[in-house]
Design a protein around this motif. Sequence first.
Motif, PDB file in Angstrom:
ATOM      1  N   HIS A   1       0.849  -1.189   0.000  1.00 13.74           N
ATOM      2  CA  HIS A   1       0.000   0.000   0.000  1.00 13.74           C
ATOM      3  C   HIS A   1       0.885   1.240   0.000  1.00 13.74           C
ATOM      4  O   HIS A   1       1.910   1.285   0.688  1.00 13.74           O
ATOM      5  CB  HIS A   1      -0.893   0.056   1.243  1.00 13.74           C
TER       6      HIS A   1
ATOM      7  N   VAL B   1       0.062   5.036   0.952  1.00 20.36           N
ATOM      8  CA  VAL B   1      -0.924   5.984   1.464  1.00 20.36           C
ATOM      9  C   VAL B   1      -0.346   7.385   1.265  1.00 20.36           C
ATOM     10  O   VAL B   1       0.785   7.658   1.670  1.00 20.36           O
ATOM     11  CB  VAL B   1      -1.244   5.714   2.938  1.00 20.36           C
ATOM     12  N   TYR B   2      -1.108   8.262   0.626  1.00 23.22           N
ATOM     13  CA  TYR B   2      -0.586   9.551   0.195  1.00 23.22           C
ATOM     14  C   TYR B   2      -1.547  10.675   0.584  1.00 23.22           C
ATOM     15  O   TYR B   2      -2.672  10.433   1.036  1.00 23.22           O
ATOM     16  CB  TYR B   2      -0.365   9.543  -1.317  1.00 23.22           C
ATOM     17  N   SER B   3      -1.109  11.898   0.400  1.00 23.01           N
ATOM     18  CA  SER B   3      -1.918  13.080   0.698  1.00 23.01           C
ATOM     19  C   SER B   3      -2.442  13.681  -0.605  1.00 23.01           C
ATOM     20  O   SER B   3      -1.712  13.790  -1.588  1.00 23.01           O
ATOM     21  CB  SER B   3      -1.097  14.124   1.458  1.00 23.01           C
TER      22      SER B   3
ATOM     23  N   LEU C   1      -5.791  11.981   3.552  1.00 22.04           N
ATOM     24  CA  LEU C   1      -5.052  10.780   3.201  1.00 22.04           C
ATOM     25  C   LEU C   1      -5.918   9.845   2.366  1.00 22.04           C
ATOM     26  O   LEU C   1      -7.095   9.646   2.663  1.00 22.04           O
ATOM     27  CB  LEU C   1      -4.595  10.033   4.457  1.00 22.04           C
TER      28      LEU C   1
ATOM     29  N   ASP D   1      -5.507   5.999  -0.272  1.00 23.12           N
ATOM     30  CA  ASP D   1      -4.735   4.768  -0.330  1.00 23.12           C
ATOM     31  C   ASP D   1      -4.613   4.250  -1.752  1.00 23.12           C
ATOM     32  O   ASP D   1      -5.568   4.288  -2.535  1.00 23.12           O
ATOM     33  CB  ASP D   1      -5.429   3.707   0.539  1.00 23.12           C
TER      34      ASP D   1
ATOM     35  N   ARG E   1      -3.580   0.533  -3.325  1.00 24.15           N
ATOM     36  CA  ARG E   1      -3.320  -0.858  -2.955  1.00 24.15           C
ATOM     37  C   ARG E   1      -2.867  -1.629  -4.198  1.00 24.15           C
ATOM     38  O   ARG E   1      -3.546  -1.610  -5.236  1.00 24.15           O
ATOM     39  CB  ARG E   1      -4.580  -1.504  -2.372  1.00 24.15           C
TER      40      ARG E   1
ATOM     41  N   LYS F   1      -6.984   2.550  -6.351  1.00 21.19           N
ATOM     42  CA  LYS F   1      -7.086   3.732  -5.487  1.00 21.19           C
ATOM     43  C   LYS F   1      -8.377   3.691  -4.675  1.00 21.19           C
ATOM     44  O   LYS F   1      -9.432   3.297  -5.181  1.00 21.19           O
ATOM     45  CB  LYS F   1      -7.045   5.001  -6.348  1.00 21.19           C
ATOM     46  N   SER F   2      -8.289   4.108  -3.414  1.00 23.89           N
ATOM     47  CA  SER F   2      -9.490   4.222  -2.589  1.00 23.89           C
ATOM     48  C   SER F   2     -10.477   5.181  -3.242  1.00 23.89           C
ATOM     49  O   SER F   2     -10.078   6.106  -3.959  1.00 23.89           O
ATOM     50  CB  SER F   2      -9.142   4.704  -1.175  1.00 23.89           C
TER      51      SER F   2
ATOM     52  N   CYS G   1     -11.269   9.952   0.401  1.00 23.54           N
ATOM     53  CA  CYS G   1     -10.318  10.089   1.498  1.00 23.54           C
ATOM     54  C   CYS G   1     -10.608   9.048   2.568  1.00 23.54           C
ATOM     55  O   CYS G   1     -11.768   8.773   2.884  1.00 23.54           O
ATOM     56  CB  CYS G   1     -10.415  11.480   2.117  1.00 23.54           C
TER      57      CYS G   1
ATOM     58  N   GLY H   1      -8.185  -2.414   3.573  1.00 20.47           N
ATOM     59  CA  GLY H   1      -8.062  -0.962   3.594  1.00 20.47           C
ATOM     60  C   GLY H   1      -7.546  -0.540   4.958  1.00 20.47           C
ATOM     61  O   GLY H   1      -7.082  -1.377   5.736  1.00 20.47           O
TER      62      GLY H   1
END
Length: 348
Positions: free
Chosen positions: A213, A215-217, A228, A230, A232, A247-248, A251, A343
């Motif tokens: 994963h 995880v980014y801003s 944030l 994610d 995966r 991508k999630s 947010c 997640g």
Amino acid sequence: MKLRRFAVSIVLFAAAAISAAPAAEAGQTSLRAADPSVLRVGSVYVGVQSVGDGIVVRQAASPDGLASAPAREIWSAEGSDVWAPEIVVDGGRFYVYFAAGAGNLRRMYVISSVSADRGYTTNPIQLALPDGKWAIDGTLFTFNGQRWFVWSGWAGDTNGEQNLYIARMSTPTTPTGPRYIISQPRESWERVVGDPYVNEAPEVIKDPNGQLHVVYSANGSWSDQYCLADLRLRAGGDPAFVWDWYKSNGCLFGSNRATMMAGWDPTLHANGPGHHSFVLLNGDIATSPPAGPTFPLVYHAVPKGTPYSWTNRYWYTGTFCWWGSTTYSRANVPSANTNTGWGLKFFE
């Protein structure tokens, strides 16, 4: 974009970094600063922070204790304007990656030492990242025996969009081969605030199934829409192949309900949480936590009720845990539209 973030003077930033916070709410520390990078070495927590044109290290017995721990300078250079240092351990040696340079010339550099808080190399190595474009927020990790470097940067020579890129590394200081794009800020929920639109501050972790994963801003760090999200990697996927990343759908940690993924709630106390750090043993994703309990998290945010500005950001401590059977979906791509796996849930 982080260029605007540092428009305040170096003097103001350095003074703000040591000023006291108002009464803390839900994990707010007394440290007025941004972009925390924290790992654990044995029973000691180590954090690095940029202060004007230098980098300091703090050590404490807990993540909360870092805010009041003495700051030891490990590197500085007049006019360097350091951004977002990241500390990692590789082969028993500490590496601190950071961005420096003026305007379009901002690039990634690294210093190293055998000790967490002293003895760092005085002459930083500039990473020869593929294509040689503007780059920030880089960090090193090892996955399936291969070193990788992931960062935020531009496709060309202008700041129309900040993307996430990945490249192989032959050593902690030597990129090899091309760069590969793994994420662009193209979803509506990550384009609420732009000029430019951003994906930045990537942090890497491995889930209980062994999947990678990042995880980014997302959204501009100058607004409370910062959050944030994610990425995966599918089971057995190639980190260098963009369509193996899912991508999630919103947010996973943010302060605005409209941009949250369905089933995830906004924060109560912290505005615009972002640029986090998973507090892992030696910063090694091989020590990523199992399913079940919560584990330490450090991030920056602005207290709700306080005007949102870069100078009002504080380090916060919180927790995270894995959240099972989480489906990420997408459309109009040359591979499967959905992927279900682990997640993350974040807590103030």
